[in-house]
Design a protein around this motif. Structure first.
Motif, PDB file in Angstrom:
ATOM      1  N   LYS A  38      33.460  28.092  38.571  1.00 18.31           N
ATOM      2  CA  LYS A  38      32.126  27.652  39.002  1.00 18.31           C
ATOM      3  C   LYS A  38      31.906  27.819  40.502  1.00 18.31           C
ATOM      4  O   LYS A  38      31.178  27.080  41.121  1.00 18.31           O
ATOM      5  CB  LYS A  38      31.881  26.221  38.574  1.00 18.31           C
ATOM      6  N   GLY A  39      32.595  28.794  41.099  1.00 14.44           N
ATOM      7  CA  GLY A  39      32.406  29.101  42.508  1.00 14.44           C
ATOM      8  C   GLY A  39      33.011  28.097  43.464  1.00 14.44           C
ATOM      9  O   GLY A  39      32.635  28.048  44.626  1.00 14.44           O
ATOM     10  N   ASN A  40      33.956  27.275  42.994  1.00 15.19           N
ATOM     11  CA  ASN A  40      34.564  26.264  43.858  1.00 15.19           C
ATOM     12  C   ASN A  40      35.770  26.774  44.632  1.00 15.19           C
ATOM     13  O   ASN A  40      36.184  26.151  45.599  1.00 15.19           O
ATOM     14  CB  ASN A  40      34.960  25.038  43.034  1.00 15.19           C
ATOM     15  N   VAL A  41      36.376  27.882  44.177  1.00 18.05           N
ATOM     16  CA  VAL A  41      37.503  28.487  44.874  1.00 18.05           C
ATOM     17  C   VAL A  41      37.334  29.996  44.866  1.00 18.05           C
ATOM     18  O   VAL A  41      36.631  30.552  44.037  1.00 18.05           O
ATOM     19  CB  VAL A  41      38.868  28.120  44.232  1.00 18.05           C
ATOM     20  N   ALA A  42      37.975  30.654  45.835  1.00 20.62           N
ATOM     21  CA  ALA A  42      37.983  32.115  45.869  1.00 20.62           C
ATOM     22  C   ALA A  42      39.241  32.596  45.162  1.00 20.62           C
ATOM     23  O   ALA A  42      40.323  32.051  45.371  1.00 20.62           O
ATOM     24  CB  ALA A  42      37.964  32.603  47.312  1.00 20.62           C
ATOM     25  N   ILE A  43      39.102  33.614  44.316  1.00 15.56           N
ATOM     26  CA  ILE A  43      40.221  34.118  43.534  1.00 15.56           C
ATOM     27  C   ILE A  43      40.481  35.563  43.920  1.00 15.56           C
ATOM     28  O   ILE A  43      39.552  36.357  44.029  1.00 15.56           O
ATOM     29  CB  ILE A  43      39.902  34.056  42.030  1.00 15.56           C
ATOM     30  N   GLU A  44      41.762  35.885  44.123  1.00 15.53           N
ATOM     31  CA  GLU A  44      42.149  37.259  44.417  1.00 15.53           C
ATOM     32  C   GLU A  44      43.195  37.703  43.412  1.00 15.53           C
ATOM     33  O   GLU A  44      44.127  36.960  43.119  1.00 15.53           O
ATOM     34  CB  GLU A  44      42.713  37.366  45.833  1.00 15.53           C
ATOM     35  N   LEU A  45      43.040  38.921  42.887  1.00 12.96           N
ATOM     36  CA  LEU A  45      44.003  39.500  41.958  1.00 12.96           C
ATOM     37  C   LEU A  45      44.651  40.691  42.641  1.00 12.96           C
ATOM     38  O   LEU A  45      43.985  41.657  42.998  1.00 12.96           O
ATOM     39  CB  LEU A  45      43.304  39.928  40.662  1.00 12.96           C
ATOM     40  N   ASP A  46      45.962  40.604  42.854  1.00 10.94           N
ATOM     41  CA  ASP A  46      46.713  41.683  43.482  1.00 10.94           C
ATOM     42  C   ASP A  46      47.786  42.122  42.499  1.00 10.94           C
ATOM     43  O   ASP A  46      48.834  41.484  42.392  1.00 10.94           O
ATOM     44  CB  ASP A  46      47.338  41.197  44.793  1.00 10.94           C
ATOM     45  N   GLY A  47      47.517  43.182  41.756  1.00 18.28           N
ATOM     46  CA  GLY A  47      48.439  43.631  40.720  1.00 18.28           C
ATOM     47  C   GLY A  47      48.434  42.631  39.580  1.00 18.28           C
ATOM     48  O   GLY A  47      47.457  42.485  38.879  1.00 18.28           O
ATOM     49  N   GLN A  48      49.545  41.925  39.384  1.00 17.95           N
ATOM     50  CA  GLN A  48      49.652  40.896  38.353  1.00 17.95           C
ATOM     51  C   GLN A  48      49.847  39.511  38.982  1.00 17.95           C
ATOM     52  O   GLN A  48      50.417  38.625  38.363  1.00 17.95           O
ATOM     53  CB  GLN A  48      50.816  41.205  37.404  1.00 17.95           C
TER      54      GLN A  48
END
Length: 178
Positions: A38-48
């Motif tokens: 719900k936009g409360n945290v920033a998420i980053e995906l780096d590989g797995q």
């Protein structure tokens, strides 16, 4: 203050992860789990590897930071290992049996209780122990609580349905007058 949100979530290769804005989707075979932050945290995906970042230092954002990281870790654990919860039935004549997709409980009421087993869960009964297995920790806990609520353990004789790790504090019964 806990800093659990700092730890990255390592996702095994058999689970496909995709991040679309505030929604993280985990797919393993035909099982799909989504996590909407719900936009409360920033998420980053780096590989797995999933990392979660605070949007600000406000108390609310710090709480969401650790919460969503733990939820993501539980989804990964559920898809790889699964979760298990066990209930124990105590009492004379109290029984349980699985008949197809229905859990039949005889708990001292005037009638049998037929509990429909939800999709995605596996329930088995061995002697007086009910074992609930599945990949969704919240659903397993909810089902276990519903089954326990049919006959909670009472404090005098300890009869009823209880969690395996639960300890029933026993009360003394009536005493004769002296």
């Amino acid at each position: 203050m806990s800093r659990i949100g700092k730890n990255p979530v390592e996702v095994p290769a058999e689970i496909k992860v995709s991040v679309d804005g505030a929604i993280v989707t985990f797919v393993k075979g035909n099982v799909t789990r989504t996590l909407d932050t719900k936009g409360n945290v920033a998420i980053e995906l780096d590989g797995q590897t999933l990392t979660f970042k605070n949007l600000s230092d406000s108390r609310e954002h710090r709480a969401f930071w650790g919460t969503y990281r733990s939820l993501a870790a539980n989804i990964v654990k559920g898809l790889t290992e699964g979760f298990t919860k066990q209930l124990e039935i105590n009492g004379v004549g109290y029984r349980a049996a699985v008949q197809g997709k229905v859990l039949n409980l005889q708990l001292g009421h005037s009638h049998d209780i037929n509990y429909d087993i939800p999709a995605g869960l596996d329930i088995s009964v061995e002697k007086n122990v009910i074992t609930i297995k599945g990949s969704d920790n919240q659903q397993i806990g909810q089902v276990a609580a519903e089954i326990r609520s049919f006959r909670p353990p009472e404090p005098y004789k300890g009869k009823g349905v209880k969690y395996m790790e639960e300890t029933i504090v026993r009360k003394a019964g009536k005493t004769a007058k002296k």
